[in-house]
Enzyme design. Sequence first.
Site, short mmCIF file in Angstrom:
data_model
loop_
_atom_site.label_atom_id
_atom_site.label_comp_id
_atom_site.label_asym_id
_atom_site.label_seq_id
_atom_site.Cartn_x
_atom_site.Cartn_y
_atom_site.Cartn_z
N ASP A 1 2.79 -3.15 0.49
CA ASP A 1 2.46 -1.85 -0.09
C ASP A 1 3.12 -1.64 -1.44
O ASP A 1 4.33 -1.43 -1.52
CB ASP A 1 2.87 -0.73 0.89
CG ASP A 1 2.31 0.61 0.48
OD1 ASP A 1 1.42 0.66 -0.40
OD2 ASP A 1 2.77 1.64 1.02
N ASP B 1 -2.75 0.24 -6.04
CA ASP B 1 -2.07 0.37 -4.75
C ASP B 1 -2.64 -0.60 -3.72
O ASP B 1 -3.73 -0.41 -3.21
CB ASP B 1 -2.21 1.81 -4.25
CG ASP B 1 -1.48 2.04 -2.93
OD1 ASP B 1 -0.62 1.20 -2.58
OD2 ASP B 1 -1.77 3.03 -2.26
#
Length: 402
Positions: free
Chosen positions: A90, A272
């Site tokens: 992440d 992201d």
Amino acid sequence: MRSFALLLSAVVLATSTSASSLFTIPITKLSRSGSYLKGSPAADRARASLLKSRTSGGSTTVPASNLAYVQYTTSVGVGSPATYYNLVVDTGSSNTFVGTGIPYVKTSTSEPTGETVNVTYGTGYFSGIEYYDQVTLGPSFVITNQSIGDALSYADFEGVDGIVGVGPTILTQGTLTPDTDELIPTVMDNALKQGLIDEEILGVSFVPATSYNDTNGALTYGGTDDSLYTGAITYTPVTTTYPAAYYWGINITHSDYGETTVIPVSTAGIVDTGTTQVLLADNYFAEYMGAIPGAFLDDNTGLLEIPPSSVADMQPLNFTIGGTVFSMDVAAQLIPEDQNTAWGGEAGKQYGVVANLGSNSGEGLDFIMGQKFMENYYAVFDTLNSRVGFAYTDHTFTTYSG
Ligand SMILES: *[C@@H]1O[C@H](CO)[C@@H](O)[C@H](O)[C@H]1NC(C)=O
Ligand SMILES: *[C@@H]1O[C@H](CO)[C@@H](O)[C@H](O)[C@H]1NC(C)=O
Ligand SMILES: *[C@@H]1O[C@H](CO)[C@@H](O)[C@H](O)[C@H]1NC(C)=O
Ligand SMILES: *[C@@H]1O[C@H](CO)[C@@H](O)[C@H](O)[C@H]1NC(C)=O
Ligand SMILES: *[C@@H]1O[C@H](CO)[C@@H](O)[C@H](O)[C@H]1NC(C)=O
């Protein structure tokens, strides 16, 4: 900051996934001809680069798995002897933690920091106890004294054991108690400090999956791997526009879908890995959707549904970043039909990967370039130079054979 809606939407989607989707695979309508296919030169080069991994002062490339089509995980060892956990990769958060699947196995290297930890994501959260421990990111790539969380209560982490947070360190602020102002050095920060890498750079290679758990990706800690991209890397500075600037935020200067302008002005948003889709501010998304005849947002899934009759006339969706055009071709904009169930959709329908952010532009975070964008390009997250890079790959353009 880390509580923005839709960050880690991968996890949302994963929860609607069931193992049964493994057994309901119809004939693939969308066939990708990229050389990421198993046994292909690209896959072979990815494997070769893993074998080259070094132990110190350079960079290390490790495999990443496209799990359930909607998120990337990598195997991370914690403790000595290490227990291995599948952690979501992440770039949109920065705490590293385990325990949402396989429980945290403490060893002689595990030492409580005296803090508790609590992180709320766009969807889900975890809270627990913070420890210092030894973290193994790859063969002979071992970080000592890494602060990690042991998740004791959590929501929405089905099928994974936690997160390896490779976002900016500032995102850890406010996650510890009682020292609420304390920042937690990330695995990247510690790898640099401990001399495992020379430069705080993360290279990310994602590839469209062809199976439910497809180990087709690669993460390079400490540099880029030139076997995983073609041509030059285009860099663009991390944006100074908040809130995007808290993340790996960049400006997209223009976007077109065919002849239709989607983003007319320079606009800040984020890159992201923890978001599955490509999300555009509602007004930008409306331009895109409006240019695809009959396309609509399906209330049940939140996905863009595209009439099969409109697919043949679809156009590339192009984004200008750092002066270079990065295109999502038609195949890249569509969810392969054999993945509909994994995405929470219905068989026989055609869904798209681009969706709306839930707010109009002008709020300083007007897009999220998630996994589905990154599956076409090589991505570079460069902390020291405060920039993000993208490069073409040999799977940037694919063919639609519907
Ligand atoms: C974690 O933070 C959330 C949101 O700030 C809060 O609602 C929750 O009570 C906290 N949980 C713990 C265990 O501190
Ligand atoms: C571990 O790191 C923390 C700061 O992150 C530091 O306070 C502590 O002294 C370190 N412990 C060891 C054994 O190096
Ligand atoms: C996915 O595959 C990788 C590589 O074979 C494996 O290490 C990992 O445990 C698998 N993940 C899951 C959730 O099965
Ligand atoms: C979008 O990108 C594709 C591929 O690079 C290119 O062929 C096409 O001309 C671009 N479209 C526009 C409107 O710039
Ligand atoms: C980035 O986009 C924001 C709007 O989101 C704008 O205010 C800013 O000027 C842009 N920065 C650049 C360098 O274009």
